[in-house]
Design a protein around this motif. Sequence first.
Motif, PDB file in Angstrom:
ATOM      1  N   ASN A 189      98.951  36.519  61.111  1.00 24.39           N
ATOM      2  CA  ASN A 189      98.542  36.469  62.570  1.00 24.39           C
ATOM      3  C   ASN A 189      97.078  36.976  62.903  1.00 24.39           C
ATOM      4  O   ASN A 189      96.350  37.353  61.818  1.00 24.39           O
ATOM      5  CB  ASN A 189      99.350  37.459  63.538  1.00 24.39           C
ATOM      6  N   ALA A 203      99.757  26.344  72.016  1.00 27.64           N
ATOM      7  CA  ALA A 203      98.283  26.501  71.509  1.00 27.64           C
ATOM      8  C   ALA A 203      97.535  26.032  72.615  1.00 27.64           C
ATOM      9  O   ALA A 203      97.489  26.006  73.966  1.00 27.64           O
ATOM     10  CB  ALA A 203      98.282  25.798  70.207  1.00 27.64           C
ATOM     11  N   ARG A 231      95.614  31.847  79.282  1.00 25.17           N
ATOM     12  CA  ARG A 231      96.665  31.002  79.353  1.00 25.17           C
ATOM     13  C   ARG A 231      97.061  30.157  80.747  1.00 25.17           C
ATOM     14  O   ARG A 231      96.967  29.103  80.684  1.00 25.17           O
ATOM     15  CB  ARG A 231      97.922  31.798  79.108  1.00 25.17           C
ATOM     16  N   SER A 248      90.910  19.629  71.173  1.00 25.08           N
ATOM     17  CA  SER A 248      91.174  21.122  71.785  1.00 25.08           C
ATOM     18  C   SER A 248      90.694  20.841  73.460  1.00 25.08           C
ATOM     19  O   SER A 248      89.760  20.459  73.872  1.00 25.08           O
ATOM     20  CB  SER A 248      90.307  22.124  71.022  1.00 25.08           C
ATOM     21  N   ASN A 263      99.344  24.039  65.534  1.00 24.26           N
ATOM     22  CA  ASN A 263      98.070  23.534  65.299  1.00 24.26           C
ATOM     23  C   ASN A 263      98.029  22.503  64.554  1.00 24.26           C
ATOM     24  O   ASN A 263      98.612  22.847  63.021  1.00 24.26           O
ATOM     25  CB  ASN A 263      96.980  24.325  64.929  1.00 24.26           C
ATOM     26  N   LYS A 308      92.640  34.008  68.641  1.00 26.40           N
ATOM     27  CA  LYS A 308      92.885  33.256  69.671  1.00 26.40           C
ATOM     28  C   LYS A 308      93.652  34.105  71.097  1.00 26.40           C
ATOM     29  O   LYS A 308      93.002  33.573  71.897  1.00 26.40           O
ATOM     30  CB  LYS A 308      94.121  32.232  69.310  1.00 26.40           C
ATOM     31  N   THR A 309      94.092  34.964  70.532  1.00 32.18           N
ATOM     32  CA  THR A 309      94.715  35.653  71.863  1.00 32.18           C
ATOM     33  C   THR A 309      93.501  36.485  72.607  1.00 32.18           C
ATOM     34  O   THR A 309      93.794  36.461  73.926  1.00 32.18           O
ATOM     35  CB  THR A 309      96.010  36.898  71.252  1.00 32.18           C
ATOM     36  N   LEU A 369     100.448  31.898  73.489  1.00 34.71           N
ATOM     37  CA  LEU A 369      99.920  30.605  74.116  1.00 34.71           C
ATOM     38  C   LEU A 369     101.160  29.519  74.114  1.00 34.71           C
ATOM     39  O   LEU A 369     101.102  28.730  73.583  1.00 34.71           O
ATOM     40  CB  LEU A 369      98.676  29.926  73.430  1.00 34.71           C
ATOM     41  N   GLY A 422     100.294  21.491  69.096  1.00 37.96           N
ATOM     42  CA  GLY A 422     100.865  22.097  70.163  1.00 37.96           C
ATOM     43  C   GLY A 422     102.469  22.304  70.133  1.00 37.96           C
ATOM     44  O   GLY A 422     103.115  22.709  71.376  1.00 37.96           O
ATOM     45  N   TYR A 478      99.149  31.721  67.485  1.00 38.87           N
ATOM     46  CA  TYR A 478      99.279  31.035  68.837  1.00 38.87           C
ATOM     47  C   TYR A 478     100.617  31.886  69.753  1.00 38.87           C
ATOM     48  O   TYR A 478     100.889  31.113  70.584  1.00 38.87           O
ATOM     49  CB  TYR A 478      99.381  29.783  69.177  1.00 38.87           C
ATOM     50  N   GLY A 489      88.953  24.841  67.453  1.00 40.04           N
ATOM     51  CA  GLY A 489      90.089  25.665  68.262  1.00 40.04           C
ATOM     52  C   GLY A 489      89.536  27.044  68.560  1.00 40.04           C
ATOM     53  O   GLY A 489      89.868  28.016  67.808  1.00 40.04           O
TER      54      GLY A 489
END
Length: 415
Positions: A250, A338, A310, A391, A191, A254-255, A225, A194, A222, A54
Motif C-alpha cells: 500500500n 480506482a 473521490r 486515467s 489498475n 493515490k489516497t 477509491l 477499475g 486504491y 495514474g
Amino acid sequence: MSASTPQPDSSVRPADRRVSARIGAIAESATLAVDAKAKALKAAGRPVIGFGAGEPDFPTPDYIVEAAVEACRDPRNHRYTPAGGLPELKAAIAAKTLRDSGYQVDASQVLVTNGGKQAIYEAFAAILDPGDEVIVPAPYWTTYPESIQLAGGVPVEVRSDETTGYKVSIEQLEAVRTENTKVVLFVSPSNPTGAVYTRAEAEAIGRWAVEHGLWVLTDEIYEHLVYGDAEFTSLPALFPELADKCIVVNGVAKTYAMTGWRVGWVIGPKDVIKAATNLQSHATSNVSNVAQRAAIAAVAGDLSAVHEMRTAFDRRRRTIVKMLNEIEGVVCPEPEGAFYVYPSVKGLLGKEIRGQRPQTSAELAALILDEAEVAVVPGEAFGTPGYLRLSYALGDADLVEGVGRLQKLLAEATA
C-alpha cells in the motif's frame, strides 16, 4: 505462461556483456513512457491532453505539506534513520490499517518503502526463489510481471475481459496452478480496469489459496477509491486464516495525492518483513525522513481530503464512460474503483482512420496521439491487446476536451 528471465549467452565472455540478461529483460514502464512523451510534446508547444499516468490532479493536502515543512527544520530528520522506517510511521500505518480495513497488525510487521513499486519488488524478492510461479490476473499493472521476473520468479497470466467485468474465477486460477505455484496476485480495486471483487468473490479466492497452501500478495493502493455499491475488502481481514501467508502492499500516493513523495509500505509476517528490510538496508536504506514525516500526518489524519477527491473522480468516471460508449466500435464497462477506464477498441482495429489501418491497440494509440493529440496507454502494456487505458484523474474540462477529440477522430473510421 510468461517466459522466465533469459539466460546470458554462454558464447560471450562475461567482460564483453554490457548489460546483464536480468536487467536487459526489463521493459520500460509503458505508462510512464506515455506520460513522458505527452509532457515532451506539451513542452514543444503541442496541446496534448494526457490520459496516461495514474496520478491525481489534486495538490497534496496543506496539512501534510506543513508537516513536511516542519520536518525540514528538525535536525533529527537530517540524519540516517532505521532502514525499515521511522517507528512512529510504522505504528501509524498499523493503526491506519486497523481503522480502514479491520486488519490488526503490529508495527514490527511493517516495512516503509520508497513508493509502492519498491514495496512490490521487495515483497516478491523476499519470498520467491528461481522458478517459483506467481499467478497474475490480466489485465495487470505493468510493474507486476517485471518485479516477479527480477526476483527470479515466473509470472503465469490468467486473462479476463469485459464479459466477466475483468475478474478471474476460481476455475481459471485452478487451471494454471502447478506444483511450482507459490503466490497468487490479488488486486482490487484494479489498475488498469477499475474492477472491484465482491466480498464473496474475495473470500472464495482467499479460501482457495489457503486450501492449496499458497501465498497471496494483495495490492491495496486504491482501497479508498470505490464507487456506487462497490465495497473494498481487505483479504487478510476478511479471511484471517490467510494472514500467515499474506503480504499487503500500500502507500500514500493515490489516497492523498502524494505520488511524488515516494512513500509506500509492505505488511506481512515478521520473518518476511525482516528479510525484506535486510534487502532494503543494502538497496536504499531509509526512505526520505521528510517524506516519512509527511506520511505520518497523512495516515494519522482523517479522510476528508480523499472523500473530496473521490467525489470528483466519481463524476469524471460517469462522464468518460458515457462519452466513450458513444463511439462506434468502443465498448467501455463502468469501473467500480480506482480512476481508470479500460475500453475495448477491438471494433476499431483494421478500419481506416485518416489513411491508416491500425491493426493493434498499440498502433491505434500512436495514431490517436499523432492525429488527436491525446495520450492513452495501449492494452499491450497490460497483457491484453485490443484495449486502451485512460486515467480520469485529470481536470473535468481536459477530460471532456480529450474524449471529444477521440470522438471526432474515431468517428472517421471506415471499413
